[in-house]
Scaffold this motif. Structure first.
Motif, mmCIF file in Angstrom:
data_model
loop_
_atom_site.group_PDB
_atom_site.id
_atom_site.type_symbol
_atom_site.label_atom_id
_atom_site.label_comp_id
_atom_site.label_asym_id
_atom_site.label_seq_id
_atom_site.Cartn_x
_atom_site.Cartn_y
_atom_site.Cartn_z
ATOM 1 N N ASP A 7 24.341 -39.536 -24.778
ATOM 2 C CA ASP A 7 23.405 -39.860 -24.070
ATOM 3 C C ASP A 7 23.803 -40.182 -23.111
ATOM 4 N N GLY A 72 6.292 -33.071 -23.834
ATOM 5 C CA GLY A 72 6.549 -33.662 -24.645
ATOM 6 C C GLY A 72 5.255 -34.815 -25.412
ATOM 7 N N LEU A 75 6.304 -41.514 -28.473
ATOM 8 C CA LEU A 75 6.540 -41.507 -29.537
ATOM 9 C C LEU A 75 6.714 -42.997 -29.980
ATOM 10 N N VAL A 84 9.133 -44.702 -25.218
ATOM 11 C CA VAL A 84 9.642 -43.061 -25.554
ATOM 12 C C VAL A 84 9.234 -41.988 -25.634
ATOM 13 N N PHE A 85 9.428 -40.733 -25.107
ATOM 14 C CA PHE A 85 9.195 -39.509 -25.710
ATOM 15 C C PHE A 85 10.509 -38.811 -25.329
ATOM 16 N N SER A 86 9.538 -36.790 -26.338
ATOM 17 C CA SER A 86 10.660 -36.406 -26.380
ATOM 18 C C SER A 86 10.199 -35.130 -26.271
ATOM 19 N N THR A 87 10.798 -34.267 -25.896
ATOM 20 C CA THR A 87 10.456 -32.826 -24.794
ATOM 21 C C THR A 87 10.906 -31.692 -26.260
ATOM 22 N N TRP A 93 2.197 -34.622 -32.326
ATOM 23 C CA TRP A 93 3.762 -34.375 -32.415
ATOM 24 C C TRP A 93 3.876 -32.794 -33.309
ATOM 25 N N THR A 103 15.253 -36.253 -26.278
ATOM 26 C CA THR A 103 14.106 -37.668 -26.218
ATOM 27 C C THR A 103 15.049 -39.008 -25.091
ATOM 28 N N VAL A 105 14.326 -42.608 -24.143
ATOM 29 C CA VAL A 105 14.160 -43.628 -24.706
ATOM 30 C C VAL A 105 14.191 -44.879 -22.704
ATOM 31 N N HIS A 123 20.079 -36.296 -27.044
ATOM 32 C CA HIS A 123 20.178 -34.988 -27.081
ATOM 33 C C HIS A 123 21.274 -34.896 -28.368
ATOM 34 N N ARG A 124 20.983 -33.579 -28.770
ATOM 35 C CA ARG A 124 21.769 -33.182 -29.635
ATOM 36 C C ARG A 124 22.687 -33.265 -30.054
#
Length: 158
Positions: A7, A72, A75, A84-87, A93, A103, A105, A123-124
């Motif tokens: 993070d 993105g 979410l 909250v968003f994600s690429t 979806w 992602t 926040v 991050h992953r």
């Protein structure tokens, strides 16, 4: 198991109420003025603030053409409190193919007549977070956050 090293975070106190910060996020004419560090120009292609809504921006260097920036999916949306968003996903979806999967926040909390704004970017892996940090996360997101603060604080007293 979650690894906090994956993070990146940034926060700032903004001397404006959450409602004004929210407007800067949700109204295209305001959003485009702060989202990307100057002098790069931003164009919001999609800013569909609903779960599953598309979030797409393009950027243009001075004298250049607009190029992809973020693609993105939103979410979670709690007006004046949280985005909250994600690429990793795109509109409705659909799986995306981001150059950097993350992602974000974003929280906006009323504090002392203003807003405590915070972004936590997940991050992953810690290695991907380190790569994002090495690419200038704090400088880039920090500059954009300063531009956001300048924009909303200039619009009147909190």
């Amino acid at each position: 198991m979650h690894d906090d090293r994956a993070d990146l975070t940034i926060s700032r106190f903004i001397k404006a109420p959450p409602a004004r910060v929210w407007e800067a996020w949700t109204q295209r004419e305001h959003f485009e003025r702060w989202w990307i560090p100057e002098p790069i120009e931003c164009r919001a292609i999609k800013l569909d603030l609903r779960p599953g809504g598309g979030f797409e921006t393009r950027m243009r260097q001075p004298g250049g053409d607009f190029e992809p920036h973020v693609a993105g999916c939103f979410l979670d949306i709690v007006p004046e409190e949280r985005l909250v968003f994600s690429t990793a996903l795109t509109e409705d979806w659909r799986p995306g193919t981001p150059w950097l999967a993350l992602t974000a926040v974003i929280t906006m909390a009323a504090r002392d007549g203003g807003t405590l704004y915070a972004a936590r970017v997940l991050h992953r892996t810690p290695e991907e977070a380190r790569k994002h940090d090495d690419m200038g996360f704090h400088d880039g997101w920090g500059t954009a956050l300063a531009q956001l603060a300048r924009l909303v604080e200039a619009r009147g007293e909190a």
